[in-house]
Scaffold this motif. Structure first.
Motif, mmCIF file in Angstrom:
data_model
loop_
_atom_site.group_PDB
_atom_site.id
_atom_site.type_symbol
_atom_site.label_atom_id
_atom_site.label_comp_id
_atom_site.label_asym_id
_atom_site.label_seq_id
_atom_site.Cartn_x
_atom_site.Cartn_y
_atom_site.Cartn_z
ATOM 1 N N UNK A 1 -9.276 46.764 54.298
ATOM 2 C CA UNK A 1 -9.912 48.077 54.302
ATOM 3 C C UNK A 1 -8.945 49.167 54.752
ATOM 4 N N UNK A 2 -9.019 50.291 54.048
ATOM 5 C CA UNK A 2 -8.125 51.397 54.334
ATOM 6 C C UNK A 2 -6.741 51.231 53.748
ATOM 7 N N UNK A 3 -6.564 50.221 52.894
ATOM 8 C CA UNK A 3 -5.244 49.907 52.353
ATOM 9 C C UNK A 3 -5.206 50.057 50.842
ATOM 10 N N UNK A 4 -3.966 50.096 50.346
ATOM 11 C CA UNK A 4 -3.731 50.111 48.914
ATOM 12 C C UNK A 4 -2.856 48.941 48.529
ATOM 13 N N UNK A 5 -1.962 49.186 47.569
ATOM 14 C CA UNK A 5 -1.127 48.123 47.031
ATOM 15 C C UNK A 5 -0.185 47.552 48.076
ATOM 16 N N UNK A 6 0.238 48.367 49.025
ATOM 17 C CA UNK A 6 1.197 47.939 50.040
ATOM 18 C C UNK A 6 0.520 47.404 51.290
ATOM 19 N N UNK A 7 -0.540 46.659 51.104
ATOM 20 C CA UNK A 7 -1.343 46.169 52.223
ATOM 21 C C UNK A 7 -0.563 45.274 53.173
ATOM 22 N N UNK A 8 0.519 44.670 52.684
ATOM 23 C CA UNK A 8 1.327 43.798 53.544
ATOM 24 C C UNK A 8 1.806 44.551 54.775
ATOM 25 N N UNK A 9 2.145 45.849 54.602
ATOM 26 C CA UNK A 9 2.613 46.649 55.728
ATOM 27 C C UNK A 9 1.523 47.560 56.261
ATOM 28 N N UNK B 1 8.621 27.934 55.375
ATOM 29 C CA UNK B 1 8.539 29.139 54.548
ATOM 30 C C UNK B 1 9.805 29.305 53.720
ATOM 31 N N UNK B 2 9.600 29.588 52.453
ATOM 32 C CA UNK B 2 10.704 29.879 51.547
ATOM 33 C C UNK B 2 10.417 31.205 50.862
ATOM 34 N N UNK B 3 11.369 32.104 50.917
ATOM 35 C CA UNK B 3 11.275 33.366 50.183
ATOM 36 C C UNK B 3 12.561 33.525 49.390
ATOM 37 N N UNK B 4 12.457 34.164 48.245
ATOM 38 C CA UNK B 4 13.636 34.252 47.388
ATOM 39 C C UNK B 4 13.629 35.546 46.597
ATOM 40 N N UNK B 5 14.800 35.863 46.047
ATOM 41 C CA UNK B 5 14.946 37.042 45.200
ATOM 42 C C UNK B 5 14.867 36.623 43.740
ATOM 43 N N UNK B 6 13.951 37.217 42.999
ATOM 44 C CA UNK B 6 13.896 36.956 41.566
ATOM 45 C C UNK B 6 15.200 37.378 40.910
ATOM 46 N N UNK C 1 12.324 42.636 47.055
ATOM 47 C CA UNK C 1 13.162 41.475 47.356
ATOM 48 C C UNK C 1 12.453 40.589 48.375
ATOM 49 N N UNK C 2 13.108 39.485 48.718
ATOM 50 C CA UNK C 2 12.539 38.545 49.695
ATOM 51 C C UNK C 2 12.304 39.209 51.048
ATOM 52 N N UNK C 3 13.002 40.311 51.309
ATOM 53 C CA UNK C 3 12.928 40.937 52.623
ATOM 54 C C UNK C 3 11.544 41.481 52.956
ATOM 55 N N UNK C 4 10.712 41.728 51.936
ATOM 56 C CA UNK C 4 9.403 42.321 52.216
ATOM 57 C C UNK C 4 8.530 41.388 53.048
ATOM 58 N N UNK C 5 8.837 40.092 53.039
ATOM 59 C CA UNK C 5 8.022 39.129 53.792
ATOM 60 C C UNK C 5 8.665 38.719 55.115
ATOM 61 N N UNK C 6 9.809 39.307 55.434
ATOM 62 C CA UNK C 6 10.554 38.864 56.599
ATOM 63 C C UNK C 6 9.770 38.907 57.889
ATOM 64 N N UNK C 7 9.023 39.985 58.113
ATOM 65 C CA UNK C 7 8.310 40.131 59.377
ATOM 66 C C UNK C 7 7.224 39.084 59.551
ATOM 67 N N UNK C 8 6.454 38.829 58.497
ATOM 68 C CA UNK C 8 5.382 37.849 58.618
ATOM 69 C C UNK C 8 5.939 36.436 58.719
ATOM 70 N N UNK C 9 6.987 36.137 57.974
ATOM 71 C CA UNK C 9 7.569 34.794 58.019
ATOM 72 C C UNK C 9 8.056 34.462 59.421
ATOM 73 N N UNK C 10 8.626 35.438 60.086
ATOM 74 C CA UNK C 10 9.162 35.186 61.435
ATOM 75 C C UNK C 10 8.075 34.862 62.448
ATOM 76 N N UNK C 11 6.805 35.165 62.125
ATOM 77 C CA UNK C 11 5.714 34.946 63.075
ATOM 78 C C UNK C 11 4.762 33.810 62.690
ATOM 79 N N UNK C 12 4.893 33.295 61.473
ATOM 80 C CA UNK C 12 4.007 32.216 61.039
ATOM 81 C C UNK C 12 4.373 30.915 61.734
ATOM 82 N N UNK C 13 3.367 30.085 61.968
ATOM 83 C CA UNK C 13 3.565 28.811 62.662
ATOM 84 C C UNK C 13 3.066 27.659 61.797
ATOM 85 N N UNK C 14 3.720 26.511 61.969
ATOM 86 C CA UNK C 14 3.268 25.299 61.294
ATOM 87 C C UNK C 14 3.556 25.259 59.820
#
Length: 279
Positions: free
Chosen positions: A245-253, A51-56, A35-48
């Motif tokens: 490096x050192x990551x797999x599919x869930x590299x976002x976290x 940001x739009x996130x949505x649920x398919x 869901x859109x929640x997977x990007x919540x942490x990064x969105x809260x810290x991005x500047x400039x």
């Protein structure tokens, strides 16, 4: 993040989305059974950026059609959202299934609203065969696995979504946030799994005419690093390979600080960039 909103679609169901900030428009597309929640942490810290996130459709807080869906239908929903929000010069960032939705969007609508793409750990052809070994399970997922999974999925979805056969493809790294599956429509999820298995997006890559960042896990788990190389070789616009490096599919976290810094770099680089057709 502001309070969520709903986009009413002509088909009779609604797409839930959230937006925050001002500046360069960035739209985040989540993966299958997410869901859109997977990007919540990064969105809260991005500047400039705006940001739009949505649920398919069929995921999270969005409602669902009664007859399943496809990647092409999700691409249409993305187009409806961009038009609804009046977005041009957009950066699209799609993880997993979200990247596949971007490819189908570009196939149908071109790059006229886009400034840049960020593709996050996905193969343009998920199912492997004799002539293709860059799909799911590091080249091992075949039609036999698909038949097995769909058979289980229609009788016990929870077992399909967390089947033990996936475990050998997961790196022993920081666990990913759980999917909010209790809010999902299982029939939509299964129909999308089918759509991902039978849809070949390799030809769509030739239609990408905006610069593209390719984020991928190394050594990877669901997909091989060579899959990212294939994308770079077949996208005609300029590409940048970004290994985690050192990551797999869930590299976002698995490397959240790097994901944040790389997204911020993209936003700064493409600040004020006009859509492709207006350059």
């Amino acid at each position: 993040m502001e309070d969520g909103k709903y986009l009413q679609l002509p088909e009779g169901f609604k797409i839930y989305y959230e937006e925050s900030g001002e500046g360069t428009p960035v739209v985040f597309l989540h993966g299958w059974n997410s869901s859109h929640e997977v990007f919540g942490q990064v969105i809260s810290q991005l500047k400039g950026c705006r940001c739009i996130s949505y649920d398919c459709r069929g995921h999270g807080k969005s409602t669902a059609p009664i007859n399943g869906t496809t990647l092409d239908a999700l691409a249409k929903d993305l187009h409806e959202l961009l038009v609804h929000c009046g977005l041009e010069g957009v950066i699209l960032a799609g993880w997993s299934m979200g990247a596949a939705v971007i490819w189908r969007y570009v196939r149908r609508y071109g790059c006229e609203r886009l400034a840049h793409l960020v593709l996050i750990d996905m193969s343009p052809k998920v199912m492997n065969d004799e002539g293709w070994k860059l799909g799911l399970w590091k080249g091992e997922y075949t039609v036999e696995n698909y038949i097995h999974d769909m058979t289980i999925g229609f009788t016990d979805f929870s077992r399909f979504a967390a089947d033990g056969t996936w475990e050998k493809y997961n790196l022993e790294t920081k666990a990913s946030p759980p999917a909010t599956a209790e809010n999902h429509n299982y029939f939509v999820l299964l129909s999308l799994w089918h759509s991902m298995m039978v849809t070949d997006c390799r030809e769509d890559l030739s239609k990408i005419l905006v610069e593209t960042d390719i984020f991928y896990g190394s050594p990877g788990d669901k997909y091989l690093p060579e899959t990212a190389d294939y994308l770079a070789q077949h996208i005609p616009a300029g590409t940048r390979l970004v290994p985690f490096y050192g990551c797999g599919h869930d590299l976002i976290w698995q490397d959240a600080p790097k994901f944040l810094s790389e997204m911020q770099r993209v936003i700064e680089k493409f600040k004020g960039r006009k859509p492709y057709d207006k350059e």
